[in-house]
Design an enzyme around this catalytic site. Structure first.
Site, PDB file in Angstrom:
ATOM      1  N   THR A   1      14.193   5.082  10.132  1.00 57.53           N
ATOM      2  CA  THR A   1      15.145   4.007  10.402  1.00 57.53           C
ATOM      3  C   THR A   1      14.619   2.679   9.870  1.00 57.53           C
ATOM      4  O   THR A   1      13.487   2.295  10.139  1.00 57.53           O
ATOM      5  CB  THR A   1      15.408   3.890  11.920  1.00 57.53           C
ATOM      6  OG1 THR A   1      15.883   5.151  12.392  1.00 57.53           O
ATOM      7  CG2 THR A   1      16.441   2.812  12.208  1.00 57.53           C
TER       8      THR A   1
ATOM      9  N   ASN B   1      -6.209  -9.471  -7.234  1.00 53.77           N
ATOM     10  CA  ASN B   1      -6.183 -10.124  -5.926  1.00 53.77           C
ATOM     11  C   ASN B   1      -7.485 -10.829  -5.573  1.00 53.77           C
ATOM     12  O   ASN B   1      -7.509 -11.664  -4.666  1.00 53.77           O
ATOM     13  CB  ASN B   1      -5.852  -9.099  -4.834  1.00 53.77           C
ATOM     14  CG  ASN B   1      -6.838  -7.956  -4.787  1.00 53.77           C
ATOM     15  OD1 ASN B   1      -7.054  -7.271  -5.792  1.00 53.77           O
ATOM     16  ND2 ASN B   1      -7.442  -7.718  -3.636  1.00 53.77           N
TER      17      ASN B   1
ATOM     18  N   ALA C   1       6.058  -8.509   1.256  1.00 50.17           N
ATOM     19  CA  ALA C   1       6.660  -9.790   1.636  1.00 50.17           C
ATOM     20  C   ALA C   1       5.658 -10.798   2.165  1.00 50.17           C
ATOM     21  O   ALA C   1       5.820 -12.007   1.990  1.00 50.17           O
ATOM     22  CB  ALA C   1       7.753  -9.549   2.680  1.00 50.17           C
ATOM     23  N   HIS C   2       4.598 -10.337   2.824  1.00 51.19           N
ATOM     24  CA  HIS C   2       3.698 -11.291   3.472  1.00 51.19           C
ATOM     25  C   HIS C   2       2.822 -12.056   2.481  1.00 51.19           C
ATOM     26  O   HIS C   2       2.110 -12.981   2.869  1.00 51.19           O
ATOM     27  CB  HIS C   2       2.824 -10.582   4.519  1.00 51.19           C
ATOM     28  CG  HIS C   2       1.753  -9.695   3.965  1.00 51.19           C
ATOM     29  ND1 HIS C   2       0.429 -10.070   3.949  1.00 51.19           N
ATOM     30  CD2 HIS C   2       1.793  -8.458   3.429  1.00 51.19           C
ATOM     31  CE1 HIS C   2      -0.302  -9.099   3.436  1.00 51.19           C
ATOM     32  NE2 HIS C   2       0.511  -8.106   3.114  1.00 51.19           N
TER      33      HIS C   2
ATOM     34  N   THR D   1       0.825  -1.206   0.000  1.00 50.97           N
ATOM     35  CA  THR D   1       0.000   0.000   0.000  1.00 50.97           C
ATOM     36  C   THR D   1       0.858   1.255   0.000  1.00 50.97           C
ATOM     37  O   THR D   1       0.613   2.193  -0.767  1.00 50.97           O
ATOM     38  CB  THR D   1      -0.955  -0.003   1.211  1.00 50.97           C
ATOM     39  OG1 THR D   1      -1.864  -1.101   1.076  1.00 50.97           O
ATOM     40  CG2 THR D   1      -1.739   1.291   1.303  1.00 50.97           C
TER      41      THR D   1
ATOM     42  N   GLN E   1       0.278  -9.543  -5.758  1.00 49.48           N
ATOM     43  CA  GLN E   1      -0.132 -10.948  -5.888  1.00 49.48           C
ATOM     44  C   GLN E   1       0.723 -11.710  -6.893  1.00 49.48           C
ATOM     45  O   GLN E   1       0.492 -12.891  -7.127  1.00 49.48           O
ATOM     46  CB  GLN E   1      -1.597 -11.022  -6.312  1.00 49.48           C
ATOM     47  CG  GLN E   1      -2.584 -10.555  -5.270  1.00 49.48           C
ATOM     48  CD  GLN E   1      -2.700 -11.491  -4.081  1.00 49.48           C
ATOM     49  OE1 GLN E   1      -2.336 -12.673  -4.154  1.00 49.48           O
ATOM     50  NE2 GLN E   1      -3.189 -10.977  -2.969  1.00 49.48           N
TER      51      GLN E   1
ATOM     52  N   CYS F   1      -9.297  -7.079   2.556  1.00 47.38           N
ATOM     53  CA  CYS F   1      -9.468  -5.652   2.818  1.00 47.38           C
ATOM     54  C   CYS F   1     -10.933  -5.264   2.937  1.00 47.38           C
ATOM     55  O   CYS F   1     -11.266  -4.198   3.431  1.00 47.38           O
ATOM     56  CB  CYS F   1      -8.809  -4.831   1.709  1.00 47.38           C
ATOM     57  SG  CYS F   1      -7.070  -5.225   1.468  1.00 47.38           S
TER      58      CYS F   1
END
Length: 382
Positions: free
Chosen positions: A238, A152, A201-202, A72, A180, A331
């Protein structure tokens, strides 16, 4: 109770080797990457190694990989900065994009007065490339095309090579939300004409809260988040070293095992379609998700021929049986608003029937699918 997870398009189980690498980083690589002492230099080296790993698999330059908090943020970065910094006057997208693209484009139209145009879709939800070319020809203003590679909700595969060539021909910029897609399909940014892509990554067995944007070199974007010079000035803050390490490890594992895992998951999808079609006569598959050639191998969106009264309790019933799947995208799960994707491609009658998205991974088995089909078959008769 048996627990079966078939909601991998929402998020995936983290690989064990990813967890190990992240734990190692949390324990030993805790220096601030912006610090000049040895602890900081070690952290910085770790981040740059991950950047090079990702770039290698995409055939990109390391400087083109910018770490973000996920897909996002990456989508927002690309769209917002393109309008602000590159003089984009028109965004061309589709009405079935992820809301990270749609809502961002809508806000940009309000804030900057840019034109927002939608490419036509066929009955399956696939963009009409002839119409896209017509939109690209309309005027000489600078344009950005944003079309996702894999939808998705319905899994449609979009021809990104053809879109990229059209954008190149008409001097438009091309962004693809590949959340996706990355980790499930090979990418070569030198072969596919593309200026931006985004990933999380998830979606490929990595941690949540980390993703990246590919931003073509020397394109002229400036920082979205201010306050520091991290990520080559694109994104202040950071860096979460443990998440970046997790992203790198998941990315490597996804592509090093891609052929084997793709074949395994493709067979799961084929098997599921065959079994559920036999168990529930009249079932249909949304978009191209029932076509193994025209959709991703990772998901099926099924429209079930159940009475509308059964719809409200269906997900609850499945959850009570230990089965996790979703209606539309995750979502939308906390909202009473229906799927904007299905609303574009289904008739009013079909929208009254329950549509479920089942999404698969390397951790699923045919035995699990047999159980799910059995539960749904019983529910259809109850």
């Amino acid at each position: 109770m048996r627990k079966i997870y078939l909601d991998n398009a929402a998020t995936t189980q983290v690989r064990e080797e990813v967890i190990v690498k992240m734990q190692e980083a949390l324990g030993s690589c805790y220096g601030n990457p912006s610090s000049v002492h040895s602890f900081g230099r070690t952290a910085k080296t770790t981040i740059e190694k991950a950047r090079k790993t990702i770039a290698k698999y995409l055939n990109a330059h390391p400087s083109e990989i910018i770490f973000t908090s996920g897909g996002t943020e990456a989508d927002n970065m690309v769209l917002r900065c393109s309008v602000r910094d590159l003089g984009i006057k028109t965004i061309i997208t589709s009405k079935i994009e992820h809301h990270a693209v749609l809502h961002t484009a809508e806000e940009l139209a309000k804030e900057y007065g840019i034109a927002l145009q939608f490419v036509k879709l066929d009955i399956y939800g696939t963009p009409d490339l002839k119409h896209l070319e017509e939109l690209l020809q309309e005027d000489s203003g600078k344009k950005l095309v944003s079309l996702m590679h894999v939808n998705n909700e319905i899994g449609n595969l979009v021809d990104v090579n053809a879109i990229g060539k059209l954008c190149l021909q008409y001097k438009a910029l091309f962004h693809s939300d590949t959340v996706q897609s990355i980790g499930h399909f090979s990418w070569d940014v030198q072969e596919t004409p593309i200026d931006f892509l985004t990933a999380a990554a998830h979606k490929f067995h990595g941690p949540k809260g980390i993703g990246f944007a590919y931003i073509k070199r020397n394109i002229g974007l400036k920082s979205l988040i201010h306050g520091g010079a991290q990520e080559r000035g694109f994104r202040a803050g950071t860096e979460p070293i443990h998440n970046i390490v997790g992203l790198e490890e998941a990315f490597k594992a996804a592509y090093d095992n891609l052929d084997e895992e793709k074949a395994y998951v493709t067979e799961l999808k084929r098997y599921f379609i065959e079994k559920i079609s036999a168990a529930i006569p009249g079932i249909s598959f949304n978009g191209q998700s029932g076509d193994l050639e025209k959709s991703t191998y990772t998901l099926v969106s099924a429209c079930l021929p159940f009475d509308p009264e059964k719809t409200t309790m269906l997900l609850f019933h499945l959850d009570m049986k230990g089965i996790a799947c979703s209606r539309g995208s995750a979502c939308q799960s906390g909202s009473d608003v229906g799927s904007h994707v299905l609303s574009e491609i289904l008739s009013g009658e079909a929208l009254k029937q329950p549509s479920l998205r089942f999404s698969f991974s390397k951790y699923n088995t045919k035995e699990e699918l047999d159980y799910v089909v059995g539960v749904l078959g019983e529910y259809s008769k109850g």
